[in-house]
Scaffold this active site. Structure first.
Site, PDB file in Angstrom:
ATOM      1  N   HIS A 152      -7.096  -6.624  -0.422  1.00  0.00           N
ATOM      2  CA  HIS A 152      -6.030  -5.614  -0.419  1.00  0.00           C
ATOM      3  C   HIS A 152      -4.960  -5.957   0.610  1.00  0.00           C
ATOM      4  O   HIS A 152      -3.771  -5.686   0.390  1.00  0.00           O
ATOM      5  CB  HIS A 152      -6.642  -4.243  -0.101  1.00  0.00           C
ATOM      6  N   ASP A 184       0.839  -1.199   0.000  1.00  0.00           N
ATOM      7  CA  ASP A 184       0.000   0.000   0.000  1.00  0.00           C
ATOM      8  C   ASP A 184       0.880   1.257   0.000  1.00  0.00           C
ATOM      9  O   ASP A 184       1.715   1.415  -0.894  1.00  0.00           O
ATOM     10  CB  ASP A 184      -0.957  -0.056   1.193  1.00  0.00           C
ATOM     11  N   TYR A 213      -1.897  11.541   2.379  1.00  0.00           N
ATOM     12  CA  TYR A 213      -2.771  11.788   1.235  1.00  0.00           C
ATOM     13  C   TYR A 213      -2.867  13.276   0.908  1.00  0.00           C
ATOM     14  O   TYR A 213      -2.904  13.658  -0.270  1.00  0.00           O
ATOM     15  CB  TYR A 213      -4.171  11.234   1.513  1.00  0.00           C
TER      16      TYR A 213
END
Length: 391
Positions: free
Chosen positions: A334, A168, A276
Protein backbone atom coordinates in the site's frame (compact mmCIF):
# COMPACT_ATOMS: atom_id res chain seq x y z
CA UNK A 1 -40.75 5.05 -0.37
CA UNK A 2 -38.10 2.80 -1.94
CA UNK A 3 -35.35 5.36 -1.35
CA UNK A 4 -36.41 5.75 2.31
CA UNK A 5 -36.25 1.98 2.80
CA UNK A 6 -32.85 1.92 1.12
CA UNK A 7 -31.53 4.63 3.46
CA UNK A 8 -32.77 2.70 6.48
CA UNK A 9 -31.18 -0.51 5.17
CA UNK A 10 -27.84 1.27 4.64
CA UNK A 11 -27.94 2.59 8.20
CA UNK A 12 -28.72 -0.85 9.61
CA UNK A 13 -25.83 -2.42 7.67
CA UNK A 14 -23.54 0.41 8.74
CA UNK A 15 -24.22 0.05 12.45
CA UNK A 16 -24.14 -3.75 12.36
CA UNK A 17 -20.75 -3.49 10.61
CA UNK A 18 -19.49 -1.17 13.34
CA UNK A 19 -20.53 -3.73 15.95
CA UNK A 20 -18.92 -6.67 14.12
CA UNK A 21 -15.67 -5.04 13.07
CA UNK A 22 -15.50 -3.01 16.24
CA UNK A 23 -15.25 -6.30 18.13
CA UNK A 24 -12.47 -7.43 15.83
CA UNK A 25 -10.58 -4.19 16.44
CA UNK A 26 -10.97 -4.57 20.19
CA UNK A 27 -9.72 -8.17 20.07
CA UNK A 28 -6.69 -7.09 18.02
CA UNK A 29 -5.99 -4.33 20.52
CA UNK A 30 -6.21 -6.78 23.44
CA UNK A 31 -3.86 -9.15 21.61
CA UNK A 32 -1.35 -6.32 21.22
CA UNK A 33 -1.68 -5.38 24.88
CA UNK A 34 -1.03 -8.96 26.00
CA UNK A 35 1.92 -9.37 23.64
CA UNK A 36 3.53 -6.06 24.59
CA UNK A 37 2.18 -5.72 28.15
CA UNK A 38 5.54 -4.59 29.53
CA UNK A 39 5.39 -1.42 27.46
CA UNK A 40 1.62 -0.89 27.55
CA UNK A 41 1.83 2.64 28.94
CA UNK A 42 5.34 3.42 27.77
CA UNK A 43 5.54 6.46 25.51
CA UNK A 44 8.79 7.81 24.21
CA UNK A 45 9.21 11.58 24.29
CA UNK A 46 8.55 12.71 20.73
CA UNK A 47 8.70 16.49 21.04
CA UNK A 48 11.32 16.79 18.29
CA UNK A 49 11.39 15.57 14.70
CA UNK A 50 13.78 12.63 14.19
CA UNK A 51 17.01 13.65 12.48
CA UNK A 52 16.14 11.83 9.25
CA UNK A 53 13.27 14.28 8.74
CA UNK A 54 15.49 17.34 9.16
CA UNK A 55 17.87 16.34 6.36
CA UNK A 56 18.38 19.63 4.42
CA UNK A 57 18.40 17.75 1.09
CA UNK A 58 14.67 17.14 1.56
CA UNK A 59 13.91 20.85 1.43
CA UNK A 60 12.95 23.78 3.63
CA UNK A 61 10.46 23.46 6.49
CA UNK A 62 7.86 26.23 6.54
CA UNK A 63 4.20 26.92 7.20
CA UNK A 64 1.36 29.04 5.86
CA UNK A 65 -1.84 30.31 7.43
CA UNK A 66 -5.24 30.13 5.74
CA UNK A 67 -8.06 32.45 6.72
CA UNK A 68 -11.60 31.29 6.07
CA UNK A 69 -14.50 33.66 5.44
CA UNK A 70 -17.68 32.90 7.32
CA UNK A 71 -19.78 32.56 4.20
CA UNK A 72 -17.48 29.92 2.66
CA UNK A 73 -16.65 27.87 5.73
CA UNK A 74 -19.18 25.21 6.76
CA UNK A 75 -17.72 24.84 10.25
CA UNK A 76 -16.29 26.86 13.12
CA UNK A 77 -12.70 27.00 11.82
CA UNK A 78 -11.66 30.51 10.84
CA UNK A 79 -7.90 30.15 10.44
CA UNK A 80 -5.62 27.20 9.87
CA UNK A 81 -1.85 26.73 9.94
CA UNK A 82 -0.49 24.22 7.41
CA UNK A 83 3.05 22.93 7.82
CA UNK A 84 4.93 22.01 4.65
CA UNK A 85 8.35 21.10 3.29
CA UNK A 86 9.36 22.63 -0.05
CA UNK A 87 12.15 21.73 -2.44
CA UNK A 88 12.94 23.31 -5.81
CA UNK A 89 13.20 26.91 -6.92
CA UNK A 90 10.32 29.34 -6.46
CA UNK A 91 8.71 30.05 -9.80
CA UNK A 92 8.97 26.49 -11.10
CA UNK A 93 5.62 24.72 -11.69
CA UNK A 94 4.03 23.64 -8.42
CA UNK A 95 3.84 19.96 -7.49
CA UNK A 96 1.66 19.60 -4.40
CA UNK A 97 2.05 16.30 -2.55
CA UNK A 98 -0.79 15.12 -0.27
CA UNK A 99 -0.20 12.18 2.08
CA UNK A 100 -2.56 9.59 3.52
CA UNK A 101 -3.29 7.86 6.84
CA UNK A 102 -1.37 7.52 9.14
CA UNK A 103 1.47 9.46 7.53
CA UNK A 104 2.71 13.03 7.06
CA UNK A 105 4.74 15.07 4.57
CA UNK A 106 7.71 12.69 5.08
CA UNK A 107 6.08 9.96 2.97
CA UNK A 108 7.11 12.09 -0.05
CA UNK A 109 10.81 12.26 0.87
CA UNK A 110 11.86 10.44 -2.31
CA UNK A 111 9.75 12.69 -4.54
CA UNK A 112 10.89 15.89 -2.82
CA UNK A 113 14.41 15.11 -4.01
CA UNK A 114 13.59 13.56 -7.38
CA UNK A 115 11.35 16.26 -8.87
CA UNK A 116 12.87 19.44 -7.42
CA UNK A 117 14.92 20.07 -10.57
CA UNK A 118 11.79 20.79 -12.63
CA UNK A 119 9.13 21.57 -10.00
CA UNK A 120 8.59 23.51 -6.84
CA UNK A 121 7.72 20.39 -4.84
CA UNK A 122 5.64 21.08 -1.72
CA UNK A 123 4.67 18.24 0.64
CA UNK A 124 2.13 19.26 3.27
CA UNK A 125 1.02 17.94 6.62
CA UNK A 126 -2.73 17.56 6.13
CA UNK A 127 -4.91 19.35 8.71
CA UNK A 128 -4.75 17.40 11.96
CA UNK A 129 -1.35 15.86 11.27
CA UNK A 130 2.13 16.71 12.47
CA UNK A 131 2.78 20.41 12.90
CA UNK A 132 -0.37 21.55 11.09
CA UNK A 133 -3.31 22.83 13.13
CA UNK A 134 -5.75 20.26 14.45
CA UNK A 135 -9.32 21.59 14.33
CA UNK A 136 -11.57 20.04 16.95
CA UNK A 137 -14.69 20.55 14.82
CA UNK A 138 -15.35 17.20 13.14
CA UNK A 139 -17.25 18.88 10.29
CA UNK A 140 -14.01 20.47 9.13
CA UNK A 141 -12.83 17.02 8.01
CA UNK A 142 -15.59 16.60 5.44
CA UNK A 143 -14.28 15.95 1.93
CA UNK A 144 -15.88 19.20 0.79
CA UNK A 145 -14.06 21.28 3.39
CA UNK A 146 -10.71 19.52 2.89
CA UNK A 147 -10.85 19.87 -0.90
CA UNK A 148 -11.58 23.59 -0.59
CA UNK A 149 -8.64 23.83 1.82
CA UNK A 150 -6.33 22.34 -0.81
CA UNK A 151 -7.51 24.96 -3.31
CA UNK A 152 -6.67 27.71 -0.82
CA UNK A 153 -3.24 26.20 -0.13
CA UNK A 154 -2.37 26.46 -3.83
CA UNK A 155 -3.41 30.11 -3.89
CA UNK A 156 -1.55 30.90 -0.67
CA UNK A 157 1.60 29.38 -2.16
CA UNK A 158 1.32 31.93 -4.96
CA UNK A 159 0.04 29.67 -7.74
CA UNK A 160 -3.15 29.39 -9.77
CA UNK A 161 -2.83 25.65 -10.41
CA UNK A 162 -0.69 22.65 -9.56
CA UNK A 163 0.24 19.11 -10.40
CA UNK A 164 -1.35 17.10 -7.60
CA UNK A 165 0.49 14.02 -6.31
CA UNK A 166 -1.39 11.98 -3.74
CA UNK A 167 -1.68 8.71 -1.82
CA UNK A 168 -4.39 6.98 0.23
CA UNK A 169 -6.54 9.67 1.91
CA UNK A 170 -4.65 12.27 -0.09
CA UNK A 171 -5.75 10.35 -3.18
CA UNK A 172 -9.40 10.43 -2.13
CA UNK A 173 -9.09 14.20 -1.83
CA UNK A 174 -7.24 14.47 -5.15
CA UNK A 175 -10.00 12.67 -7.06
CA UNK A 176 -12.54 15.08 -5.60
CA UNK A 177 -10.26 18.04 -6.23
CA UNK A 178 -9.95 17.09 -9.91
CA UNK A 179 -13.75 17.08 -10.24
CA UNK A 180 -14.55 20.20 -8.22
CA UNK A 181 -11.48 22.36 -8.97
CA UNK A 182 -10.55 21.32 -12.49
CA UNK A 183 -9.23 24.83 -13.22
CA UNK A 184 -6.55 24.34 -10.56
CA UNK A 185 -5.30 20.95 -11.84
CA UNK A 186 -2.51 20.61 -14.36
CA UNK A 187 -2.16 16.85 -13.90
CA UNK A 188 -3.13 14.49 -11.11
CA UNK A 189 -1.21 11.47 -9.84
CA UNK A 190 -3.00 9.17 -7.40
CA UNK A 191 -1.42 6.21 -5.60
CA UNK A 192 -3.40 3.34 -4.09
CA UNK A 193 -6.65 5.24 -3.69
CA UNK A 194 -9.85 4.50 -5.66
CA UNK A 195 -12.21 7.15 -6.94
CA UNK A 196 -15.88 7.11 -5.95
CA UNK A 197 -16.91 5.20 -9.07
CA UNK A 198 -14.24 2.55 -8.55
CA UNK A 199 -15.09 2.13 -4.88
CA UNK A 200 -18.78 1.76 -5.66
CA UNK A 201 -18.29 -0.71 -8.51
CA UNK A 202 -15.47 -2.63 -6.85
CA UNK A 203 -16.81 -2.85 -3.31
CA UNK A 204 -17.16 -6.62 -3.15
CA UNK A 205 -17.54 -8.72 -0.02
CA UNK A 206 -13.78 -9.25 -0.11
CA UNK A 207 -13.22 -5.49 -0.09
CA UNK A 208 -15.82 -5.09 2.65
CA UNK A 209 -13.72 -7.41 4.83
CA UNK A 210 -10.50 -5.63 3.86
CA UNK A 211 -12.14 -2.33 4.90
CA UNK A 212 -12.94 -3.54 8.42
CA UNK A 213 -10.84 -0.80 10.04
CA UNK A 214 -13.07 1.91 8.54
CA UNK A 215 -15.92 0.59 10.67
CA UNK A 216 -13.75 0.14 13.75
CA UNK A 217 -12.69 3.79 13.43
CA UNK A 218 -16.32 4.86 13.92
CA UNK A 219 -16.08 3.92 17.60
CA UNK A 220 -15.33 6.75 20.06
CA UNK A 221 -11.81 7.10 21.58
CA UNK A 222 -10.84 3.41 21.26
CA UNK A 223 -9.08 3.85 17.89
CA UNK A 224 -7.05 6.76 19.28
CA UNK A 225 -6.00 4.64 22.25
CA UNK A 226 -5.19 1.63 20.07
CA UNK A 227 -2.90 3.71 17.88
CA UNK A 228 -0.78 4.86 20.82
CA UNK A 229 -0.77 1.87 23.17
CA UNK A 230 2.44 -0.10 23.65
CA UNK A 231 4.44 2.87 22.36
CA UNK A 232 2.59 3.09 19.03
CA UNK A 233 2.93 -0.58 18.12
CA UNK A 234 0.06 0.07 15.68
CA UNK A 235 2.44 2.19 13.59
CA UNK A 236 5.09 -0.53 13.57
CA UNK A 237 2.49 -3.01 12.35
CA UNK A 238 1.21 -0.62 9.67
CA UNK A 239 4.53 0.20 8.10
CA UNK A 240 6.78 -2.78 8.88
CA UNK A 241 4.34 -5.55 9.84
CA UNK A 242 1.82 -7.59 7.85
CA UNK A 243 0.41 -4.42 6.25
CA UNK A 244 3.81 -2.86 5.78
CA UNK A 245 6.35 -2.48 3.02
CA UNK A 246 7.54 -5.64 1.33
CA UNK A 247 11.15 -4.38 1.44
CA UNK A 248 11.83 -3.43 5.07
CA UNK A 249 15.03 -1.60 4.12
CA UNK A 250 12.88 0.98 2.33
CA UNK A 251 11.09 2.06 5.50
CA UNK A 252 13.27 1.87 8.59
CA UNK A 253 12.45 2.10 12.29
CA UNK A 254 13.72 5.69 12.21
CA UNK A 255 11.34 6.49 9.35
CA UNK A 256 8.45 5.07 11.40
CA UNK A 257 9.49 7.39 14.24
CA UNK A 258 8.63 10.36 12.01
CA UNK A 259 5.06 9.06 11.65
CA UNK A 260 4.85 8.43 15.39
CA UNK A 261 5.94 12.02 15.96
CA UNK A 262 3.25 13.22 13.55
CA UNK A 263 0.47 11.49 15.53
CA UNK A 264 2.02 11.61 18.99
CA UNK A 265 -0.70 13.83 20.50
CA UNK A 266 -4.27 12.77 21.25
CA UNK A 267 -5.50 15.74 19.20
CA UNK A 268 -3.58 14.55 16.14
CA UNK A 269 -4.88 10.98 16.41
CA UNK A 270 -8.42 12.23 16.96
CA UNK A 271 -8.14 14.44 13.88
CA UNK A 272 -6.76 11.61 11.73
CA UNK A 273 -9.58 9.27 12.78
CA UNK A 274 -12.16 12.04 12.19
CA UNK A 275 -11.40 11.80 8.46
CA UNK A 276 -13.09 8.39 8.63
CA UNK A 277 -15.83 9.38 11.06
CA UNK A 278 -16.93 12.40 9.05
CA UNK A 279 -16.75 10.67 5.65
CA UNK A 280 -18.41 7.31 6.20
CA UNK A 281 -20.96 5.48 4.05
CA UNK A 282 -23.74 7.69 5.41
CA UNK A 283 -22.08 10.87 4.09
CA UNK A 284 -23.46 12.35 0.89
CA UNK A 285 -21.20 15.33 0.15
CA UNK A 286 -18.29 13.54 -1.55
CA UNK A 287 -19.00 15.00 -4.98
CA UNK A 288 -21.56 17.64 -3.98
CA UNK A 289 -24.03 16.12 -6.43
CA UNK A 290 -21.71 16.69 -9.41
CA UNK A 291 -21.04 14.15 -12.12
CA UNK A 292 -17.69 12.39 -12.05
CA UNK A 293 -16.14 14.19 -14.98
CA UNK A 294 -12.40 14.69 -15.35
CA UNK A 295 -10.89 17.49 -17.40
CA UNK A 296 -7.20 16.74 -16.81
CA UNK A 297 -5.11 13.57 -17.22
CA UNK A 298 -4.75 11.31 -14.19
CA UNK A 299 -2.12 8.66 -13.52
CA UNK A 300 -3.25 5.96 -11.10
CA UNK A 301 -0.33 4.01 -9.60
CA UNK A 302 -1.17 0.87 -7.63
CA UNK A 303 1.04 -1.39 -5.51
CA UNK A 304 -0.14 -4.94 -6.16
CA UNK A 305 0.37 -6.18 -2.57
CA UNK A 306 -1.97 -3.68 -0.94
CA UNK A 307 -3.61 -5.36 2.07
CA UNK A 308 -6.31 -2.71 2.47
CA UNK A 309 -7.46 -1.96 -1.08
CA UNK A 310 -8.01 -4.64 -3.73
CA UNK A 311 -6.70 -4.69 -7.30
CA UNK A 312 -10.30 -4.66 -8.51
CA UNK A 313 -10.74 -1.16 -7.09
CA UNK A 314 -7.85 0.00 -9.25
CA UNK A 315 -9.30 -1.46 -12.46
CA UNK A 316 -12.82 -0.15 -11.76
CA UNK A 317 -11.43 3.30 -10.94
CA UNK A 318 -9.46 3.44 -14.18
CA UNK A 319 -12.58 2.53 -16.16
CA UNK A 320 -14.37 5.65 -14.89
CA UNK A 321 -12.75 7.89 -17.53
CA UNK A 322 -10.62 7.70 -20.66
CA UNK A 323 -8.35 10.31 -19.05
CA UNK A 324 -7.11 7.83 -16.43
CA UNK A 325 -3.95 5.79 -17.00
CA UNK A 326 -3.43 2.83 -14.68
CA UNK A 327 0.01 1.43 -13.85
CA UNK A 328 0.71 -1.41 -11.42
CA UNK A 329 3.90 -1.65 -9.38
CA UNK A 330 4.57 -5.35 -8.93
CA UNK A 331 5.25 -6.53 -5.39
CA UNK A 332 4.79 -3.11 -3.79
CA UNK A 333 2.59 -2.66 -0.74
CA UNK A 334 0.00 0.00 0.00
CA UNK A 335 2.92 2.35 0.74
CA UNK A 336 3.93 2.17 -2.90
CA UNK A 337 5.98 5.38 -3.23
CA UNK A 338 8.09 4.32 -0.24
CA UNK A 339 8.27 0.61 -1.14
CA UNK A 340 9.57 1.12 -4.69
CA UNK A 341 10.40 4.82 -5.17
CA UNK A 342 12.52 4.20 -8.28
CA UNK A 343 9.66 2.61 -10.20
CA UNK A 344 7.13 5.14 -8.94
CA UNK A 345 9.38 8.03 -9.93
CA UNK A 346 9.95 6.49 -13.36
CA UNK A 347 6.21 6.17 -13.95
CA UNK A 348 5.67 9.71 -12.74
CA UNK A 349 8.31 11.17 -15.09
CA UNK A 350 6.87 9.22 -18.01
CA UNK A 351 3.39 10.56 -17.31
CA UNK A 352 4.52 14.12 -16.61
CA UNK A 353 6.58 14.25 -19.80
CA UNK A 354 3.71 12.98 -21.93
CA UNK A 355 0.90 15.12 -20.48
CA UNK A 356 2.46 18.32 -19.14
CA UNK A 357 0.96 21.59 -20.34
CA UNK A 358 4.40 23.10 -19.76
CA UNK A 359 5.86 20.97 -22.54
CA UNK A 360 8.33 18.14 -22.24
CA UNK A 361 10.43 18.41 -19.08
CA UNK A 362 13.53 16.84 -20.70
CA UNK A 363 14.03 14.20 -18.05
CA UNK A 364 14.51 10.64 -19.22
CA UNK A 365 13.37 8.04 -16.67
CA UNK A 366 15.85 5.23 -16.20
CA UNK A 367 14.37 2.97 -13.57
CA UNK A 368 13.17 -0.61 -13.75
CA UNK A 369 10.74 -2.23 -16.13
CA UNK A 370 7.01 -1.98 -16.64
CA UNK A 371 4.87 -4.03 -14.30
CA UNK A 372 2.49 -6.70 -15.60
CA UNK A 373 -1.19 -5.84 -15.76
CA UNK A 374 -2.31 -8.83 -13.64
CA UNK A 375 -5.25 -9.27 -16.00
CA UNK A 376 -7.00 -6.29 -14.45
CA UNK A 377 -5.84 -3.40 -16.63
CA UNK A 378 -8.87 -1.78 -18.23
CA UNK A 379 -9.48 -2.60 -21.88
CA UNK A 380 -11.63 0.44 -22.41
CA UNK A 381 -14.62 1.78 -20.49
CA UNK A 382 -17.19 -0.73 -19.32
CA UNK A 383 -20.64 -0.36 -20.91
CA UNK A 384 -22.20 1.03 -17.71
CA UNK A 385 -19.39 3.45 -16.89
CA UNK A 386 -19.39 6.47 -19.15
CA UNK A 387 -16.98 9.38 -18.53
CA UNK A 388 -19.86 11.17 -16.82
CA UNK A 389 -21.46 9.22 -14.00
CA UNK A 390 -24.17 10.56 -11.74
CA UNK A 391 -23.43 9.66 -8.12
Amino acid sequence: MASAVQRILVKVIFYISIAIWGCRGILMMLSTIIKFSKVLFVKKNRSQLPSCATDPSLGTHDSLTLNFRGETSACSVRSLKIKYVANGKSGLPLMLCIHGFPECWYSWRHQLKEFSSKYRVVAIDLPGYGDSDKPADKDFYSVTSLVDTIAQIIIELGYESATIVSHDWGGALAWNFAVNHADKCEQVIVMNAPNAVGFQKGFTFKQYCMSWYMFFFQLPWLPEFMMSCCDFQFMNDCFRGAWGVTDKSRLTDEDVEVYKYSLSSWEARNSAINYYRRNNMLSRDHFRGKKFKLECPVLLIWGTEDQALSLELAAKSANASDLITLEYVEGASHWVQQDNPEEVNRLMWEFLNSSSSYGRLDVEPSFGALSPDYGLSPEGPEPDLSPEIEL
